[in-house]
Design a protein around this motif. Structure first.
Motif, PDB file in Angstrom:
ATOM      1  N   TRP A  92     -45.090  -8.045  55.732  1.00  0.00           N
ATOM      2  CA  TRP A  92     -44.449  -8.309  54.436  1.00  0.00           C
ATOM      3  C   TRP A  92     -43.208  -7.444  54.250  1.00  0.00           C
ATOM      4  N   SER A  93     -43.294  -6.192  54.669  1.00  0.00           N
ATOM      5  CA  SER A  93     -42.149  -5.287  54.534  1.00  0.00           C
ATOM      6  C   SER A  93     -40.957  -5.809  55.328  1.00  0.00           C
ATOM      7  N   TYR A  94     -41.236  -6.355  56.506  1.00  0.00           N
ATOM      8  CA  TYR A  94     -40.170  -6.907  57.336  1.00  0.00           C
ATOM      9  C   TYR A  94     -39.500  -8.086  56.631  1.00  0.00           C
ATOM     10  N   VAL A  95     -40.303  -9.007  56.106  1.00  0.00           N
ATOM     11  CA  VAL A  95     -39.749 -10.186  55.436  1.00  0.00           C
ATOM     12  C   VAL A  95     -38.974  -9.784  54.183  1.00  0.00           C
ATOM     13  N   ALA A  96     -39.469  -8.786  53.464  1.00  0.00           N
ATOM     14  CA  ALA A  96     -38.824  -8.353  52.225  1.00  0.00           C
ATOM     15  C   ALA A  96     -37.404  -7.849  52.454  1.00  0.00           C
ATOM     16  N   LYS A  97     -37.118  -7.388  53.667  1.00  0.00           N
ATOM     17  CA  LYS A  97     -35.777  -6.886  53.983  1.00  0.00           C
ATOM     18  C   LYS A  97     -34.769  -8.018  54.191  1.00  0.00           C
ATOM     19  N   HIS A  98     -35.251  -9.252  54.214  1.00  0.00           N
ATOM     20  CA  HIS A  98     -34.385 -10.398  54.460  1.00  0.00           C
ATOM     21  C   HIS A  98     -34.304 -11.295  53.225  1.00  0.00           C
ATOM     22  N   GLN A  99     -34.078 -10.682  52.088  1.00  0.00           N
ATOM     23  CA  GLN A  99     -33.959 -11.415  50.835  1.00  0.00           C
ATOM     24  C   GLN A  99     -32.884 -12.504  50.939  1.00  0.00           C
ATOM     25  N   LYS A 100     -33.197 -13.667  50.380  1.00  0.00           N
ATOM     26  CA  LYS A 100     -32.309 -14.837  50.361  1.00  0.00           C
ATOM     27  C   LYS A 100     -32.137 -15.506  51.726  1.00  0.00           C
ATOM     28  N   ASP A 101     -32.856 -15.060  52.745  1.00  0.00           N
ATOM     29  CA  ASP A 101     -32.729 -15.648  54.080  1.00  0.00           C
ATOM     30  C   ASP A 101     -33.687 -16.834  54.212  1.00  0.00           C
ATOM     31  N   PRO A 102     -33.178 -18.062  54.247  1.00  0.00           N
ATOM     32  CA  PRO A 102     -34.047 -19.237  54.327  1.00  0.00           C
ATOM     33  C   PRO A 102     -34.573 -19.518  55.729  1.00  0.00           C
ATOM     34  N   HIS A 103     -34.240 -18.665  56.680  1.00  0.00           N
ATOM     35  CA  HIS A 103     -34.720 -18.855  58.050  1.00  0.00           C
ATOM     36  C   HIS A 103     -35.852 -17.893  58.397  1.00  0.00           C
ATOM     37  N   LYS A 104     -36.541 -17.408  57.357  1.00  0.00           N
ATOM     38  CA  LYS A 104     -37.713 -16.550  57.516  1.00  0.00           C
ATOM     39  C   LYS A 104     -38.842 -17.123  56.666  1.00  0.00           C
ATOM     40  N   LEU A 105     -40.015 -17.243  57.256  1.00  0.00           N
ATOM     41  CA  LEU A 105     -41.222 -17.663  56.549  1.00  0.00           C
ATOM     42  C   LEU A 105     -42.375 -16.787  57.020  1.00  0.00           C
ATOM     43  N   PHE A 106     -43.448 -16.707  56.238  1.00  0.00           N
ATOM     44  CA  PHE A 106     -44.650 -16.037  56.728  1.00  0.00           C
ATOM     45  C   PHE A 106     -45.896 -16.676  56.137  1.00  0.00           C
ATOM     46  N   VAL A 107     -46.977 -16.631  56.901  1.00  0.00           N
ATOM     47  CA  VAL A 107     -48.254 -17.172  56.435  1.00  0.00           C
ATOM     48  C   VAL A 107     -48.985 -16.098  55.657  1.00  0.00           C
ATOM     49  N   THR A 108     -49.806 -16.534  54.719  1.00  0.00           N
ATOM     50  CA  THR A 108     -50.431 -15.557  53.828  1.00  0.00           C
ATOM     51  C   THR A 108     -51.796 -16.034  53.346  1.00  0.00           C
ATOM     52  N   SER A 109     -52.508 -15.148  52.668  1.00  0.00           N
ATOM     53  CA  SER A 109     -53.840 -15.413  52.128  1.00  0.00           C
ATOM     54  C   SER A 109     -54.155 -14.297  51.119  1.00  0.00           C
ATOM     55  N   PRO A 110     -55.379 -14.172  50.615  1.00  0.00           N
ATOM     56  CA  PRO A 110     -55.663 -13.197  49.564  1.00  0.00           C
ATOM     57  C   PRO A 110     -55.173 -11.757  49.768  1.00  0.00           C
ATOM     58  N   PRO A 111     -55.098 -11.221  50.995  1.00  0.00           N
ATOM     59  CA  PRO A 111     -54.604  -9.843  51.125  1.00  0.00           C
ATOM     60  C   PRO A 111     -53.207  -9.601  50.552  1.00  0.00           C
ATOM     61  N   ILE A 112     -52.368 -10.642  50.404  1.00  0.00           N
ATOM     62  CA  ILE A 112     -51.050 -10.449  49.812  1.00  0.00           C
ATOM     63  C   ILE A 112     -51.187  -9.970  48.364  1.00  0.00           C
ATOM     64  N   LEU A 113     -52.340 -10.218  47.764  1.00  0.00           N
ATOM     65  CA  LEU A 113     -52.630  -9.732  46.421  1.00  0.00           C
ATOM     66  C   LEU A 113     -53.481  -8.469  46.467  1.00  0.00           C
ATOM     67  N   LEU A 114     -54.487  -8.476  47.316  1.00  0.00           N
ATOM     68  CA  LEU A 114     -55.464  -7.394  47.337  1.00  0.00           C
ATOM     69  C   LEU A 114     -54.914  -6.070  47.860  1.00  0.00           C
ATOM     70  N   VAL A 115     -54.152  -6.128  48.940  1.00  0.00           N
ATOM     71  CA  VAL A 115     -53.630  -4.893  49.534  1.00  0.00           C
ATOM     72  C   VAL A 115     -52.697  -4.154  48.568  1.00  0.00           C
TER      73      VAL A 115
END
Length: 338
Positions: A92-115
């Motif tokens: 998540w930290s890696y993706v967050a550094k690429h704000q507004k970049d439409p060529h980045k995606l990531f898969v997710t599940s409950p840990p995106i909230l829990l962690v």
């Protein structure tokens, strides 16, 4: 999939011609995207699985990438990149550094909230753009086949009377997915969730091995993870965490059937960096909406024990808000919210 050759050259010429016409009219590609016009990726899409190979996130990323590409639902290939560590927070930290970049995606599940709720991540779900929720799967509460606990009620009764005498293994750390799914169910059944002896392991496989080895009295894991051991007769499922019975464990009652008013889904979805334009969000949302209709996706889902639970971007965002509130309450009850 190759994107080079005469077709690519003709497409480039067409794009260039369109840009000249737009410029002559006082328009531009960025203005078009901002106003909700058509957008398509111009290079391969980096598809982040915030965990190592072979796990749930990796399986989801590679399965969706394959179906999207083979069904020609995306204009550029999705290249899966594994970024494991910190329960997903490294990815998540890696993706967050690429704000507004439409060529980045990531898969997710409950840990995106829990962690983040447990104070173990510098980012929260609000730092990203929800694209689509894809599927879900319930947790299963299991014991060895020769266990004295015949129902979830039996286990809950013991946890209520003497919680220190019962250990429950789970495949995630304290405050994460399995622990919350257990704590919420136990609390709804009338026991003190904060007193439950939860034993964390690195994955559901290790948790179930501990149970089979007699090192735990019960375990909680994904329904698809326990299914083979249930079929072999090694484990007995006391209940599943969905409101209705699971299609892959059809003989097992849901928590609701056992009188416990609680449900917990291992939902899975896709997110992107923050501040994508409406047309960029719409492009990916449409691709995933079409993907879940494909026979190849349905066959893979059936094999993996996934249940269709598609939501578009806005609905997924509302769902995340609701889930975050619910998880916060559970973590507070067990003293794990930071």
């Amino acid at each position: 999939m190759s994107r080079s050759g005469p077709r690519a050259v003709r497409a480039a010429v067409a794009v260039g011609s369109a840009a000249v016409l737009l410029a002559a009219c006082g328009g531009g590609g960025q203005q078009d995207a901002a106003s909700g016009g058509d957008w398509k990726p111009t290079k391969p899409i980096e598809y982040v699985a915030p965990a190592g190979t072979g796990g749930g996130w990796d399986t989801l990323a590679r399965t969706t990438a394959r179906v999207l590409d083979e069904s020609n639902l995306v204009d550029r290939p999705l290249r899966v990149v594994n970024k494991p560590g910190a329960g997903g927070a490294i990815g998540w930290s890696y993706v967050a550094k690429h704000q507004k970049d439409p060529h980045k995606l990531f898969v997710t599940s409950p840990p995106i909230l829990l962690v983040p709720l447990a104070g173990a991540s510098g980012q929260t779900y609000e730092d990203f753009t929800p694209i689509a929720r894809l599927n879900s799967e319930p947790l299963a509460y299991v014991v060895k086949a020769n266990s004295p606990y015949k129902t979830f009620g039996d286990l809950a009764k013991k946890l209520k009377a003497s919680p220190k005498d019962v250990s429950v293994a789970g495949g995630s750390g304290p405050g994460s997915l399995d622990h919350v799914g257990l704590a919420g169910a136990v609390q709804a059944a009338g026991a003190d969730a904060s007193k439950v002896k939860y034993v964390p392991f690195d994955g559901g496989g290790e948790a179930l091995t501990s149970l089979l080895g007699g090192h735990a009295d019960a375990a909680v894991a994904g329904a698809s993870e326990v299914q083979p051991l249930v079929r072999s007769g090694d484990l007995r499922v006391l209940a599943v965490s969905s409101k209705e019975r699971s299609p892959i464990l059809p003989e097992t009652p849901s928590l609701t059937e056992t009188g416990v008013d609680y449900a917990f889904d291992i939902w899975r979805g896709v997110m992107a960096p923050k501040d994508l334009s409406e047309s960029q969000i719409a492009y990916y949302e449409k691709a995933y909406a079409e993907m879940v209709k494909q026979d190849s996706w349905k066959k893979a889902s059936e094999k993996l024990g996934w249940t269709d639970a598609f939501m578009g971007s806005k609905e997924f965002g509302t769902f995340l808000d609701e889930q975050n509130k619910e998880y916060s309450e559970v973590l507070t009850s067990v003293g794990l919210k930071k």
